[in-house]
Design an enzyme around this catalytic site. Structure first.
Site, mmCIF file in Angstrom:
data_model
loop_
_atom_site.group_PDB
_atom_site.id
_atom_site.type_symbol
_atom_site.label_atom_id
_atom_site.label_comp_id
_atom_site.label_asym_id
_atom_site.label_seq_id
_atom_site.Cartn_x
_atom_site.Cartn_y
_atom_site.Cartn_z
ATOM 1 N N ALA A 33 -75.499 6.350 46.150
ATOM 2 C CA ALA A 33 -75.883 7.316 47.185
ATOM 3 C C ALA A 33 -75.888 8.713 46.585
ATOM 4 O O ALA A 33 -74.960 9.085 45.871
ATOM 5 C CB ALA A 33 -74.882 7.251 48.331
ATOM 6 N N ASP A 34 -76.934 9.482 46.851
ATOM 7 C CA ASP A 34 -76.950 10.867 46.374
ATOM 8 C C ASP A 34 -76.448 11.798 47.474
ATOM 9 O O ASP A 34 -76.063 11.343 48.565
ATOM 10 C CB ASP A 34 -78.345 11.253 45.861
#
Lengths: 81, 330
Positions: A33-34
């Site tokens: 996940a960014d």
């Protein structure tokens, strides 16, 4: 559906991963996940549970379990009030 | 109301676009500032230009991701919400492009099946039947995004290039399946197993040979290539000019010829001039303009957004995704 299941569903939908791979020990990095995924998840959770998660609290989340525990505590406090 | 030359050039560009007619424009930003700038244009009084007040904005050096949470009433967020509510058909921004992208994701939302917005561009002159995706919206990509880029590129090729069955290729460091970084190798597998017309990997020296109608790459590679490609004409002209110094008369002729020829090497997105492009995959039309846009570029960006609305690009993408999900060719 428990709080944990609801949050897992939100995180899985936003990050496009299979919910079953998200465990309480999973970090956002583990599920690739960014920063936008994380903020989108925070906003979605805030809207769903009608709570506000301060940045300083969000920054303390080391893994999915921390995130869930924090939301669970806020939700249970709100229910008691 | 972002951009290097905002609000002066942005307001002027909106006035230029409004003069073409067939468009109603809302300038989103500080009402006082916008009213003062708009008052400079006599023609604006009769044009369909309105002001939508937004007193907050995201600065160039500010994190747009953090701003989502803390500035829900900044100008790009207000513009995005206007698209979501149907008050506007499209929004155009020359400000922080990441902020526009993030606001679009958060407040308009993505088309089902698309993770993040991407920018598509036709290569034009050297390869008239080839488009590339992504040209800079996603610097780091997950493997499934390459597949989404391929679908987006297919829609673009059909809609704007008239190619009935686009061939897709993945940009890599070699033709073989195992070439490229981890994300590209996994993307190869996804594309190979898809119902798309996948031609496999192509290398940089094959981009312009017309083998593929849609070339898929991450936004980092795409943006570097875009800028290199756009600069080729100018460098070729300088180089030739140097070589022709020995022959002054021929040099003038060559310069004229090159000026004519190499204007066309700019990658264009639809009728785009001046940089930027449509953010494909958003559930509404969002047009990013270059930060250094002057008034004509802003007017072009508005025209480009109008074209995307008229072409129903979002509906086309949804239809293609539906077809793809049912096992058909996107």
């Amino acid at each position: 559906m428990t709080v944990e299941e609801q949050i897992r569903e939100i995180v899985a939908r936003i990050t496009r991963v299979d919910p079953s791979i998200i465990t309480r020990e999973s970090t956002f990095k583990d599920i690739k996940a960014d920063s936008l995924d994380v903020v989108q998840a925070l906003v979605a959770v805030e809207e769903l549970f009608e709570i506000e998660i301060p940045d300083e609290e969000a920054q303390k989340f080391q893994n999915f379990g921390n995130f869930v525990s924090y939301v669970e505590s806020r939700v249970s406090k709100a229910e008691k009030v | 109301m972002g951009g290097d030359y905002a609000p002066e050039e942005t307001v002027k560009g909106a006035v230029l676009a409004a003069q073409q007619g067939d468009v109603e424009i809302f300038l989103v930003g500080s009402a006082n500032i916008l009213e003062n700038h708009l008052a400079k244009y006599a023609t604006a009084r009769n044009a369909s230009i309105h002001i939508a007040s937004a007193n907050d904005f995201i600065a160039e050096n500010e994190s747009p991701v953090a701003a989502i949470r803390h500035k829900p009433d900044c100008s790009v967020a207000v513009a995005a919400k206007m698209v979501k509510s149907g008050e506007a058909d499209a929004f155009v921004s020359a400000g922080n492009s990441a902020a526009a992208s993030v606001s679009a994701i958060q407040y308009i939302g993505m088309v089902d099946g698309i993770y993040r917005p991407s920018i598509v561009g036709a290569l034009g002159s050297f390869a008239p039947n080839t488009a590339m995706v992504d040209l800079g919206a996603n610097v780091d990509c997950k493997p499934h995004q390459y597949l989404e880029f391929a679908i987006v590129g297919s829609v673009y090729a059909k809609k704007f290039m008239g190619i009935a069955e686009p061939r897709i290729a993945l940009l890599s460091t070699g033709a073989e399946e195992g070439k490229g970084n981890e994300a590209v190798r996994e993307a190869y597998r996804l594309l190979k197993n898809s119902s798309l017309d996948f031609a496999g990997n192509i290398e940089g020296n094959q981009i312009l040979n017309g083998r593929a109608n849609v070339i898929v790459c991450d936004g980092f590679v795409g943006n570097v290539l875009l800028k290199l490609y756009e600069s080729i004409g100018g460098h070729a002209l300088d180089w030739t000019h140097q070589k022709m110094k020995r022959y002054p008369f021929a040099g003038i002729f060559v310069k004229l010829l090159f000026n004519k020829l190499f204007q066309a090497t700019k990658i264009s997105t639809e009728t785009e001039q001046g940089g930027g492009g449509i953010l494909w995959g958003v559930d509404g039309v969002v047009r990013i303009a270059h930060g250094a846009s002057r008034a004509p570029h802003i007017a072009n960006a508005i025209e480009s957004a109008k074209n995307a609305v008229r072409a129903k690009t979002t509906d086309s993408l949804k239809a293609e995704l539906e077809k793809y999900n049912q096992g058909g060719k996107a």
